[in-house]
Design an enzyme around this catalytic site. Sequence first.
Site, PDB file in Angstrom:
ATOM      1  NE  ARG A 154      -8.668   0.914   1.284  1.00 32.45           N
ATOM      2  CZ  ARG A 154      -9.590   1.617   1.948  1.00 32.45           C
ATOM      3  NH1 ARG A 154      -9.534   1.708   3.251  1.00 32.45           N
ATOM      4  NH2 ARG A 154     -10.538   2.237   1.320  1.00 32.45           N
TER       5      ARG A 154
ATOM      6  CG  ASP B   8      -9.357   0.662   9.704  1.00 34.01           C
ATOM      7  OD1 ASP B   8      -8.438   1.492   9.563  1.00 34.01           O
ATOM      8  OD2 ASP B   8     -10.271   0.487   8.863  1.00 34.01           O
TER       9      ASP B   8
ATOM     10  NE  ARG C  37      -3.687   2.255   2.526  1.00 31.23           N
ATOM     11  CZ  ARG C  37      -4.692   2.392   3.385  1.00 31.23           C
ATOM     12  NH1 ARG C  37      -4.974   1.376   4.194  1.00 31.23           N
ATOM     13  NH2 ARG C  37      -5.392   3.498   3.438  1.00 31.23           N
TER      14      ARG C  37
ATOM     15  CG  ASP D 272      -7.927  -0.129   5.730  1.00 31.79           C
ATOM     16  OD1 ASP D 272      -7.047   0.598   6.195  1.00 31.79           O
ATOM     17  OD2 ASP D 272      -9.141   0.100   5.865  1.00 31.79           O
TER      18      ASP D 272
END
Length: 308
Positions: free
Chosen positions: A92, A97, A82, A95
């Site tokens: 992407r 989170d 990324r 990811d």
Amino acid sequence: MTRVFLSLGSNLGDRARNLAFARRRLAENGLEIVAASEEENTSPFGGVEQPDFLNQVLEASTDLLPAELLQVAKRIETQAGRRPGGVRWGPRELDIDILLYAGTVLDTAELTLPHPGVVDRPYLQRELAEIAPALIADAVILVDYDPGWPARFAEEQARLRLRLGATAVRVDHVGSTSVPGLMAKAIIDIQLSVTDVGDAGAFVEPLEELGYEYIPDLRFPTYPFFRYPASGPRTFHLHVAQAGSVEELEHLEFRDRLRADPVVASLYGELKRELARRFFADRASYSNSKGDFVHGVLAVEDPQDARQ
């Protein structure tokens, strides 16, 4: 070690391989992965035209502080290919989170906890429920008003009256599900008014026979709380009130103020949404933090003043 929940997502390249890479690198950076949801194909969030994502939620234990964990996540995203920048909510390779970091509430330019997505992304709620059902059972999940709520209350009201007979002085629909148009947890709040709230024998056993569970709460010694069903996802919350008491009348008055004034109801809805974001996994703090607003509405003689 601190209990944390992370979400993984990928929609570029070999998506499953990218998620496996993330799990491996997180473990290599000191996270103990306790549980992992099934990988789920989801539509992209944010309105950007792009391929579907493969998503997964992890429960883990870590000694890293939130800022340190964020730096680890960003480094792993870069290692997966990324690149910085790009379109917000765009495609992407990976990811990562941080959804929840124990009970931490944080709002900085770099990190918001709990993650805002846990409030309004159903796939995150599903995946959290898969690996942490107890957490989700007590989480604050708001939904849009359901026009079917009054009918479901009426059915339960009839069932309560039939079993309780004269013990039930009143059975009222209260709380946010009783206010048309107001978002709420999908749990209908009921207030059962009785002649003597101290006579527990008059209502505890009948309510338990109907499938309710008594939940002692030292904060409300004169406003006993029950939930239905006793196990599994809740559909009804019930408080028993002394008929004519301040507790009974204030709940009814607050409901009626919201029903009568859409502006005040809208302000209350905005507050609820913000508190749900801040206290997603802390139902007690969510409820307690609404107190000032409720008392402010009840304190004014002219409902128009509650808008200020």
